[in-house]
Design a protein around this motif. Structure first.
Motif, PDB file in Angstrom:
ATOM      1  N   VAL A 188       0.959  -1.107  -0.195  1.00  0.00           N
ATOM      2  CA  VAL A 188      -0.065   0.168  -0.019  1.00  0.00           C
ATOM      3  C   VAL A 188       0.959   1.273   0.191  1.00  0.00           C
ATOM      4  O   VAL A 188       1.709   1.109   0.812  1.00  0.00           O
ATOM      5  CB  VAL A 188      -0.846   0.058   1.210  1.00  0.00           C
ATOM      6  CG1 VAL A 188      -1.875   1.161   1.161  1.00  0.00           C
ATOM      7  CG2 VAL A 188      -1.691  -1.117   1.303  1.00  0.00           C
ATOM      8  N   GLN A 189       0.528   2.061  -0.922  1.00  0.00           N
ATOM      9  CA  GLN A 189       1.318   3.461  -1.118  1.00  0.00           C
ATOM     10  C   GLN A 189       0.557   4.514  -0.376  1.00  0.00           C
ATOM     11  O   GLN A 189      -0.881   4.541  -0.689  1.00  0.00           O
ATOM     12  CB  GLN A 189       1.554   3.872  -2.324  1.00  0.00           C
ATOM     13  CG  GLN A 189       2.595   2.887  -3.302  1.00  0.00           C
ATOM     14  CD  GLN A 189       2.760   3.233  -4.715  1.00  0.00           C
ATOM     15  OE1 GLN A 189       2.508   4.601  -5.191  1.00  0.00           O
ATOM     16  NE2 GLN A 189       3.436   2.278  -5.471  1.00  0.00           N
ATOM     17  N   SER A 190       1.113   5.174   0.405  1.00  0.00           N
ATOM     18  CA  SER A 190       0.161   6.180   1.333  1.00  0.00           C
ATOM     19  C   SER A 190      -0.073   7.388   0.562  1.00  0.00           C
ATOM     20  O   SER A 190       0.502   8.486   0.912  1.00  0.00           O
ATOM     21  CB  SER A 190       0.970   6.233   2.834  1.00  0.00           C
ATOM     22  OG  SER A 190       2.121   6.786   2.407  1.00  0.00           O
ATOM     23  N   THR A 191      -0.673   7.469  -0.458  1.00  0.00           N
ATOM     24  CA  THR A 191      -1.105   8.459  -1.229  1.00  0.00           C
ATOM     25  C   THR A 191      -2.708   8.731  -1.121  1.00  0.00           C
ATOM     26  O   THR A 191      -3.321   7.733  -0.365  1.00  0.00           O
ATOM     27  CB  THR A 191      -0.989   8.258  -2.626  1.00  0.00           C
ATOM     28  OG1 THR A 191      -1.683   6.881  -3.153  1.00  0.00           O
ATOM     29  CG2 THR A 191       0.401   8.148  -3.050  1.00  0.00           C
ATOM     30  N   ILE A 192      -3.366   9.756  -1.607  1.00  0.00           N
ATOM     31  CA  ILE A 192      -4.760   9.695  -1.545  1.00  0.00           C
ATOM     32  C   ILE A 192      -5.257   9.765  -3.122  1.00  0.00           C
ATOM     33  O   ILE A 192      -4.936  10.869  -3.753  1.00  0.00           O
ATOM     34  CB  ILE A 192      -5.187  11.164  -0.759  1.00  0.00           C
ATOM     35  CG1 ILE A 192      -4.495  11.084   0.740  1.00  0.00           C
ATOM     36  CG2 ILE A 192      -6.534  11.475  -0.728  1.00  0.00           C
ATOM     37  CD1 ILE A 192      -4.629  12.386   1.349  1.00  0.00           C
ATOM     38  N   PRO A 232      -5.156   5.901  -1.428  1.00  0.00           N
ATOM     39  CA  PRO A 232      -4.252   4.842  -1.443  1.00  0.00           C
ATOM     40  C   PRO A 232      -4.073   3.845  -2.593  1.00  0.00           C
ATOM     41  O   PRO A 232      -4.989   3.629  -3.225  1.00  0.00           O
ATOM     42  CB  PRO A 232      -4.265   4.048  -0.213  1.00  0.00           C
ATOM     43  CG  PRO A 232      -5.688   4.474   0.152  1.00  0.00           C
ATOM     44  CD  PRO A 232      -6.298   5.629  -0.588  1.00  0.00           C
TER      45      PRO A 232
END
Length: 126
Positions: free
Chosen positions: A77-81, A83
């Motif tokens: 999981v990449q912690s972007t918005i 994700p």
């Protein structure tokens, strides 16, 4: 039971039965095949779902969770918005690709035999 006897070779936890158990859930083998053959072992959730016509989001989620729990996939999981979730074949998953690909290859080479099979009552095949 002595090792190597017919009874020992066909007990419930024997290797052949455990391999066939992998194929008992159709989506498991299809996810392995799709990740390997179409995505070089790595795919985001949406890409994977679009690559598997007929799978619901719920079934994909359940399948990848089961595969992750059994060690066939890893989830990143990449912690972007929003994700970004990516699934990767593990080393163990890579080992299970070989029998899946052999079975899929046999299916392609023997499509005529498969076409002659009477459809099962639960089959979606027309």
């Amino acid at each position: 039971m002595q090792p190597g006897t017919p009874d020992e070779e066909w007990r419930e936890d024997c290797a052949p039965r455990r391999v066939l158990e992998l194929f008992a859930t159709k989506w498991t083998s299809m996810v392995l095949h799709t990740l390997h053959a179409r995505h070089d072992g790595v795919a985001r959730t949406g890409v994977l779902q679009r690559s598997l016509p007929g799978i619901s989001k719920k079934m994909l989620t359940q399948t990848v969770r089961d595969m992750e729990a059994s060690g066939l996939l890893s989830r990143h999981v990449q912690s972007t918005i929003p994700p970004i979730v990516e699934y990767r074949l593990t080393e163990l998953g890579q080992r299970f690709v070989e029998p899946v690909e052999l079975l899929y290859g046999w299916g392609r080479d023997n499509a005529d035999a498969l076409d002659r099979l009477a459809p099962r009552p639960s089959s979606r095949r027309a």
